[in-house]
Design an enzyme around this catalytic site. Structure first.
Site, mmCIF file in Angstrom:
data_model
loop_
_atom_site.group_PDB
_atom_site.id
_atom_site.type_symbol
_atom_site.label_atom_id
_atom_site.label_comp_id
_atom_site.label_asym_id
_atom_site.label_seq_id
_atom_site.Cartn_x
_atom_site.Cartn_y
_atom_site.Cartn_z
ATOM 1 N N LYS A 109 0.858 -1.184 0.000
ATOM 2 C CA LYS A 109 0.000 0.000 0.000
ATOM 3 C C LYS A 109 0.886 1.224 0.000
ATOM 4 C CE LYS A 109 -4.475 0.852 0.065
ATOM 5 N NZ LYS A 109 -5.549 0.010 -0.494
HETATM 6 P P1 NAD Z 1 -13.310 7.234 -3.148
HETATM 7 O O1 NAD Z 1 -12.301 8.301 -2.932
HETATM 8 O O2 NAD Z 1 -13.781 6.964 -4.524
HETATM 9 O O3 NAD Z 1 -14.598 7.505 -2.234
HETATM 10 C C1 NAD Z 1 -14.564 7.689 -0.858
HETATM 11 C C2 NAD Z 1 -15.929 8.229 -0.464
HETATM 12 O O4 NAD Z 1 -16.043 8.230 0.948
HETATM 13 C C3 NAD Z 1 -16.184 9.658 -0.933
HETATM 14 O O5 NAD Z 1 -17.484 9.766 -1.470
HETATM 15 C C4 NAD Z 1 -16.084 10.467 0.363
HETATM 16 O O6 NAD Z 1 -16.885 11.628 0.310
HETATM 17 C C5 NAD Z 1 -16.613 9.454 1.349
HETATM 18 N N1 NAD Z 1 -16.217 9.714 2.736
HETATM 19 C C6 NAD Z 1 -15.017 10.066 3.234
HETATM 20 N N2 NAD Z 1 -15.104 10.230 4.574
HETATM 21 C C7 NAD Z 1 -16.383 9.947 4.919
HETATM 22 C C8 NAD Z 1 -17.104 9.911 6.143
HETATM 23 N N3 NAD Z 1 -16.504 10.189 7.302
HETATM 24 N N4 NAD Z 1 -18.412 9.574 6.114
HETATM 25 C C9 NAD Z 1 -19.026 9.262 4.953
HETATM 26 N N5 NAD Z 1 -18.394 9.282 3.761
HETATM 27 C C10 NAD Z 1 -17.100 9.612 3.759
HETATM 28 O O7 NAD Z 1 -12.677 5.930 -2.469
HETATM 29 P P2 NAD Z 1 -12.995 4.413 -2.789
HETATM 30 O O8 NAD Z 1 -11.982 3.952 -3.773
HETATM 31 O O9 NAD Z 1 -14.435 4.226 -3.020
HETATM 32 O O10 NAD Z 1 -12.580 3.769 -1.389
HETATM 33 C C11 NAD Z 1 -13.506 3.688 -0.301
HETATM 34 C C12 NAD Z 1 -13.073 2.534 0.585
HETATM 35 O O11 NAD Z 1 -13.040 1.337 -0.209
HETATM 36 C C13 NAD Z 1 -11.672 2.673 1.176
HETATM 37 O O12 NAD Z 1 -11.647 2.068 2.450
HETATM 38 C C14 NAD Z 1 -10.808 1.870 0.229
HETATM 39 O O13 NAD Z 1 -9.603 1.420 0.818
HETATM 40 C C15 NAD Z 1 -11.768 0.726 -0.090
HETATM 41 N N6 NAD Z 1 -11.440 0.006 -1.312
HETATM 42 C C16 NAD Z 1 -11.432 0.621 -2.523
HETATM 43 C C17 NAD Z 1 -11.088 -0.123 -3.652
HETATM 44 C C18 NAD Z 1 -11.101 0.481 -5.030
HETATM 45 O O14 NAD Z 1 -10.827 -0.267 -5.998
HETATM 46 N N7 NAD Z 1 -11.424 1.738 -5.195
HETATM 47 C C19 NAD Z 1 -10.744 -1.477 -3.535
HETATM 48 C C20 NAD Z 1 -10.795 -2.076 -2.273
HETATM 49 C C21 NAD Z 1 -11.140 -1.329 -1.169
#
Ligand code: NAD
Length: 419
Positions: A109
């Site tokens: 990461k």
């Molecule tokens: P992203 O940046 O696309 O979206 C994150 C979202 O969370 C945004 O809409 C933001 O406004 C919201 N957010 C942030 N803080 C918040 C809070 N306190 N309350 C409510 N909403 C809040 O990110 P993503 O890629 O969707 O990642 C989200 C989660 O999924 C993370 O934990 C990430 O590690 C995990 N994840 C993502 C992927 C991927 O392929 N994108 C893969 C595995 C895991």
């Protein structure tokens, strides 16, 4: 900023979860010593010329937790709360996650402590390119392959690929995944995490003899993972009644129109003010009386102080580490079925693996091929974890960790270590 999050140390929680699974597996001390801790940790300084002419110094990290089963793999996060311990935790989870879905990668990461919402496109590009140069000794298609995570996207990956390729003198698309399609990205990668979340929810509903059609859903975090999961659940006939992002929460008991909400979020960057919805608080979203909760934002969203408010049948962890171990115990006691992160959100890394395979072979697949293969991988992994959960009578998280840790342990035992 909305917050429901306590500052439990994510890395300590990752180690606690490791020990719980290793104890049930009966893993010996030597194997634990070899697989528990990160192999490499790099902290770098990233100086960036900001638009007003001054230099700002960002702290940044790349952690390779394991290369036992293959090249290290893991996203890059841009967020003000990024810390070395958070990156170590996320790298650790990536190792077990890749093993749960049985793809030949280890875990890594990266992260930059920054506030991307208050940076210009040019500042983000300069920071990304400088960060790439700083971690250059670690990355490469055969050793460590970054991908998008919170507040990074396909544009970020394009800059990383370009910066890396410039140093070699020829294009090397396999150095990152989650790239734009025109640079060797895979069809289906953008929606892969949310799609994987959806498949695991389908499996959980089958297991619990629950109808997904008309089930009610709350989604915390409406970014890549959360919005796509919400869209697929909506298409399957579920009613997504509450959604939040970092600035607000919206609610409609009859179900929100998710395609229109995605349109608003794309236009304004917010879910706030969505027509035919009423505002609620983050605490109300977590306490929502519904069937399925999808935490899709950041770590530690559900913790010892608020877990007892959660009253759903299924928690599907789209985010990494959204439940603390204390919250796990409370939900377990309430009979909530938790689909743990290293299973639930593994669709992203699975299609990243497909992208890397396509880049290495210079042969690209149709979208339906990607979806079909992803569905097989996710449903097989769910079945494998569920079997351990039932056979050993352990929580789903422990079962997933047992599967992932067990596979890494087997690999390290067979490889041995150089004296
Ligand atoms: P992203 O940046 O696309 O979206 C994150 C979202 O969370 C945004 O809409 C933001 O406004 C919201 N957010 C942030 N803080 C918040 C809070 N306190 N309350 C409510 N909403 C809040 O990110 P993503 O890629 O969707 O990642 C989200 C989660 O999924 C993370 O934990 C990430 O590690 C995990 N994840 C993502 C992927 C991927 O392929 N994108 C893969 C595995 C895991």
């Amino acid at each position: 900023m909305l917050t429901t999050t306590r500052t439990d140390n994510a890395y300590e929680l990752a180690l606690e979860n490791f020990d719980a699974a290793a104890d049930v597996l009966g893993l010996d001390r030597d194997t634990r010593e070899m697989i528990k801790y990160p192999e490499r940790v790099l902290t770098v300084t990233v100086p960036v010329r900001m638009d007003d002419g001054h230099i700002h110094r960002f702290e940044a990290y790349r952690v390779q937790h394991s290369s036992v089963r293959g090249p290290a793999k893991g996203g890059i996060r841009y967020h003000p709360q990024v810390s070395l311990d958070e990156v170590k935790a996320l790298a650790t989870w990536m190792t077990w996650k890749c093993a749960v879905v049985n793809i030949p990668f280890g875990g890594a990461k990266g992260g930059v402590t920054c506030d991307p919402k208050h940076m210009s496109h040019g500042e983000l590009e300069r920071m990304t390119r400088r960060y790439t140069s700083a971690i250059l000794p670690l990355i490469g298609p055969e050793r460590d392959i970054p991908a998008p995570d919170v507040y990074t996207n396909s544009q970020t990956m394009a800059w990383i690929m370009d910066t890396y390729s410039m140093t070699k003198g020829y294009p090397i698309p396999g150095v990152v995944t989650g790239k734009p399609i025109c640079l060797g990205g895979s069809l289906g990668r953008n929606e892969a995490t949310g799609r994987g979340v959806f498949y695991t929810i389908q499996c959980a509903c089958d297991h619990l003899h629950m109808q997904l059609k008309d089930a009610t859903v709350a989604v915390q975090g409406f970014g890549n993972a959360g919005s796509i999961a919400a869209q697929l659940l909506h298409e399957a006939g579920a009613r997504v009644i509450a959604v939040s992002d970092s600035t607000s929460c919206v609610y409609n008991r009859n179900g929100l129109n998710i395609p229109e909400l995605m349109h608003l979020k794309a236009l304004t960057g917010k879910v706030e003010g969505f027509p035919e919805s009423e505002p609620i608080t983050p605490a109300e979203l977590l306490a929502m009386n519904c069937d399925i909760l999808v935490p899709a934002a950041l770590e530690n969203a559900v913790h010892v102080d608020n877990a007892s408010m959660v009253r759903v049948k299924i928690v599907a962890e789209a985010a990494n580490g959204p439940l603390t171990p204390a919250a796990d115990r409370i939900l377990e006691g309430n009979g909530t079925f938790v689909i743990p992160d290293i299973l639930c959100n593994a669709g992203g890394v699975t299609v990243s693996y497909f992208e890397w395979v396509q880049d290495e072979q210079h042969l690209f697949w149709e979208a339906q091929d990607v979806y079909d293969r992803l569905e097989r991988v996710m449903k097989t992994a769910f079945r494998d974890v569920l079997k351990i959960h039932m056979d050993h009578k352990v929580p789903m998280r422990t079962a997933a960790n047992m599967l992932g840790i067990g596979r890494v342990a087997e690999a390290v035992q067979i490889r041995g270590i150089y004296p």
